[in-house]
Design an enzyme around this catalytic site. Sequence first.
Site, mmCIF file in Angstrom:
data_model
loop_
_atom_site.group_PDB
_atom_site.id
_atom_site.type_symbol
_atom_site.label_atom_id
_atom_site.label_comp_id
_atom_site.label_asym_id
_atom_site.label_seq_id
_atom_site.Cartn_x
_atom_site.Cartn_y
_atom_site.Cartn_z
ATOM 1 N N ASP A 66 96.878 -53.173 -9.026
ATOM 2 C CA ASP A 66 97.574 -52.236 -9.907
ATOM 3 C C ASP A 66 97.419 -52.651 -11.365
ATOM 4 O O ASP A 66 97.177 -51.815 -12.248
ATOM 5 C CB ASP A 66 99.051 -52.172 -9.514
ATOM 6 C CG ASP A 66 99.855 -51.286 -10.446
ATOM 7 O OD1 ASP A 66 99.660 -50.060 -10.424
ATOM 8 O OD2 ASP A 66 100.692 -51.825 -11.208
ATOM 9 N N GLU A 138 94.219 -49.872 -4.450
ATOM 10 C CA GLU A 138 94.637 -50.929 -5.369
ATOM 11 C C GLU A 138 94.402 -52.308 -4.762
ATOM 12 O O GLU A 138 93.990 -53.244 -5.464
ATOM 13 C CB GLU A 138 96.108 -50.749 -5.734
ATOM 14 C CG GLU A 138 96.359 -49.564 -6.646
ATOM 15 C CD GLU A 138 97.803 -49.426 -7.057
ATOM 16 O OE1 GLU A 138 98.050 -48.925 -8.169
ATOM 17 O OE2 GLU A 138 98.706 -49.823 -6.275
#
Length: 249
Positions: A66, A138
């Site tokens: 992220d 992610e």
Amino acid sequence: MSRRKKRVTGEQALRLEFESVDHQPLIDALGVDIPRELLVLALTHRSFANENGMLPNNERLEFLGDSVLGLSVAGQLYQQYTSSPESDISKMRASIVSRYGLADIAREINLGQHILLGKGEQLHDGRSKDSILADTTEALLGAIYLAHGFEIARDTVLRLFKHKIDTASATGLHQDWKTTLQERLAERNLEMPTYTSTVTGPEHEQTFTAEVAVHGTVLGTGVGTNKKLAEQAAAHKAVGFLQDNPAFV
């Protein structure tokens, strides 16, 4: 005397599940190798980990990815849109790295079939869930960062998200109607839309017409100077249709 069947350990279940799918197409789509151990971890959803003896799952890699994603996209937007104020590029970034933006990329690289899910999630079509697709994307970026460092991870992000970044300011502030439509359909637990398009006119002045349908029902039609613009216009119309027809399921 009957022989008691040996119980498969969590590690064995993990290996068997991982090896049941050819992951090379995923590696090819990402454009970068990932060591087996990291790839296994990145693809292990918590539902599979919990059902097989509390194995490690991909949530820590997701956390790392992220950050890699956010910084990579922010840096590119800053360099590419030099005349846009902070408020605009902030909104662009938020849309690009949203759950739906990530799930879009995951579907482009056919990520769903590679994810290791528990039986419960499999029964509920977990491989198609935006949240699971986004989180696993992610996690893969986190794995690439650990294996190769930030520069390679950033290059991977920019390659995968190039179209979203390049079209982020097409309407001033970013509005990806295809992503918005996916969001609205997911809220109603409807299947993802399908697009069909036709082209007319001479090669130097072509007009594209796109239709977007769900369950075989056309929700919107759009026209544009290229296929992508036509599909965005169709998705925009479909979002309006859903707003006007809240009972559509």
